[in-house]
Design a protein around this motif. Sequence first.
Motif, mmCIF file in Angstrom:
data_model
loop_
_atom_site.group_PDB
_atom_site.id
_atom_site.type_symbol
_atom_site.label_atom_id
_atom_site.label_comp_id
_atom_site.label_asym_id
_atom_site.label_seq_id
_atom_site.Cartn_x
_atom_site.Cartn_y
_atom_site.Cartn_z
ATOM 1 N N SER A 191 12.788 4.033 -4.544
ATOM 2 C CA SER A 191 14.036 5.071 -4.014
ATOM 3 C C SER A 191 14.279 4.830 -2.837
ATOM 4 O O SER A 191 13.374 4.204 -2.057
ATOM 5 C CB SER A 191 13.790 6.492 -4.479
ATOM 6 N N TYR A 192 15.479 5.093 -2.154
ATOM 7 C CA TYR A 192 15.723 5.088 -0.785
ATOM 8 C C TYR A 192 14.644 5.992 0.109
ATOM 9 O O TYR A 192 14.442 5.444 1.172
ATOM 10 C CB TYR A 192 17.146 5.852 -0.521
ATOM 11 N N ASP A 193 14.212 7.173 -0.341
ATOM 12 C CA ASP A 193 13.223 7.964 0.257
ATOM 13 C C ASP A 193 12.065 7.288 0.759
ATOM 14 O O ASP A 193 11.574 7.394 1.683
ATOM 15 C CB ASP A 193 13.248 9.293 -0.539
ATOM 16 N N ARG A 194 11.682 6.460 -0.476
ATOM 17 C CA ARG A 194 10.507 5.659 -0.409
ATOM 18 C C ARG A 194 10.550 4.513 0.739
ATOM 19 O O ARG A 194 9.643 4.233 1.627
ATOM 20 C CB ARG A 194 9.805 5.180 -1.673
ATOM 21 N N LEU A 195 11.614 3.706 0.411
ATOM 22 C CA LEU A 195 11.898 2.636 1.638
ATOM 23 C C LEU A 195 11.924 3.279 2.986
ATOM 24 O O LEU A 195 11.572 2.645 3.828
ATOM 25 C CB LEU A 195 13.340 2.190 1.114
ATOM 26 N N ARG A 196 12.675 4.285 3.101
ATOM 27 C CA ARG A 196 12.878 4.875 4.534
ATOM 28 C C ARG A 196 11.462 5.287 4.826
ATOM 29 O O ARG A 196 11.130 5.311 6.127
ATOM 30 C CB ARG A 196 13.704 6.314 4.479
ATOM 31 N N ARG A 197 10.594 5.895 4.219
ATOM 32 C CA ARG A 197 9.265 6.178 4.660
ATOM 33 C C ARG A 197 8.526 4.970 5.226
ATOM 34 O O ARG A 197 7.656 5.218 6.095
ATOM 35 C CB ARG A 197 8.214 7.020 3.625
ATOM 36 N N TRP A 198 8.709 3.711 4.432
ATOM 37 C CA TRP A 198 8.113 2.845 4.893
ATOM 38 C C TRP A 198 8.580 2.118 6.165
ATOM 39 O O TRP A 198 7.863 1.933 7.431
ATOM 40 C CB TRP A 198 8.252 1.431 3.882
ATOM 41 N N LEU A 199 10.050 2.347 6.200
ATOM 42 C CA LEU A 199 10.617 1.941 7.598
ATOM 43 C C LEU A 199 10.444 2.600 8.934
ATOM 44 O O LEU A 199 10.566 2.255 9.968
ATOM 45 C CB LEU A 199 12.260 1.691 7.324
ATOM 46 N N ILE A 200 10.272 3.836 8.754
ATOM 47 C CA ILE A 200 9.919 4.954 9.691
ATOM 48 C C ILE A 200 8.331 4.831 10.105
ATOM 49 O O ILE A 200 7.902 5.388 11.059
ATOM 50 C CB ILE A 200 10.455 6.309 9.534
ATOM 51 N N SER A 201 7.420 4.308 9.313
ATOM 52 C CA SER A 201 6.100 4.474 9.372
ATOM 53 C C SER A 201 5.683 3.649 10.363
ATOM 54 O O SER A 201 6.040 2.600 11.188
ATOM 55 C CB SER A 201 5.353 3.979 8.212
ATOM 56 N N GLN A 249 0.946 -1.093 -0.009
ATOM 57 C CA GLN A 249 -0.142 -0.014 -0.251
ATOM 58 C C GLN A 249 0.773 1.288 -0.215
ATOM 59 O O GLN A 249 0.333 2.288 -0.287
ATOM 60 C CB GLN A 249 -0.753 0.062 1.198
ATOM 61 N N PHE A 250 2.185 1.183 0.290
ATOM 62 C CA PHE A 250 3.206 2.288 0.516
ATOM 63 C C PHE A 250 3.358 2.658 -0.895
ATOM 64 O O PHE A 250 3.809 1.908 -1.746
ATOM 65 C CB PHE A 250 4.243 1.992 1.477
ATOM 66 N N GLU A 251 3.554 4.099 -1.172
ATOM 67 C CA GLU A 251 4.256 4.685 -2.627
ATOM 68 C C GLU A 251 5.533 4.337 -2.666
ATOM 69 O O GLU A 251 6.333 4.335 -1.884
ATOM 70 C CB GLU A 251 3.903 6.090 -2.366
ATOM 71 N N GLY A 252 5.684 3.820 -4.129
ATOM 72 C CA GLY A 252 7.098 3.340 -4.382
ATOM 73 C C GLY A 252 7.502 1.888 -4.031
ATOM 74 O O GLY A 252 8.473 1.526 -4.262
#
Length: 194
Positions: free
Chosen positions: A68-78, A40-43
């Motif tokens: 991208s790293y930014d999209r992965l990071r958003r998932w990991l800190i969600s 469900q997460f973008e990227g």
Amino acid sequence: MEEPQPQSGPVTLVISEVVEPSKVDAYEAWTKGINHDARQFEGFLGVEIIRPRDHTHPEYVVIIKFESYDRLRRWLISPTYRAWMDQSYGLIAARSQQQLPSGLELWFTLPKARLGMTAPLPSPPYYKQVVLGVLAVYPLILLANRLLGPLLGGLPPLLGLLISVIFVSALLTYPVMPWLSKSLEFWLYPTGRR
């Protein structure tokens, strides 16, 4: 005003998890849930699970890809990811993670450690990677032709080419690309020098 950071290329996260043998069924259900939410997460680009062959030591390898790293990071800190990680306690005996850059940045000496940063800089733009590749590869091919050409002349052409490629790849991986990327750091990572 802060400049927008350039997007990195696709990023792969490899997670190795040793599951408690008695909790394999619960882990399988947990995996389906977390992977459903990750989609469900973008990227999000995909996930692959390599299941264990040895059921006495059930080690799963989970390969997650984001654009991208930014999209992965958003998932990991969600909060969603954190909630799933909290649910995994008791299921997993050991876990290790490794983020794998993709593309040519594997040859770069990233300045993160030298600058004491907590997050890696985004990879250089594609055109800079191409320019750096040409600056590194072209002289090495000329050197290989000059040094190895006379020695490889009597060999079958494909074998001679293979030996030349091994020579160039060995020098390209170390020392040429690390030296060149460090020397051109000011150009490759201009925002990291602030």
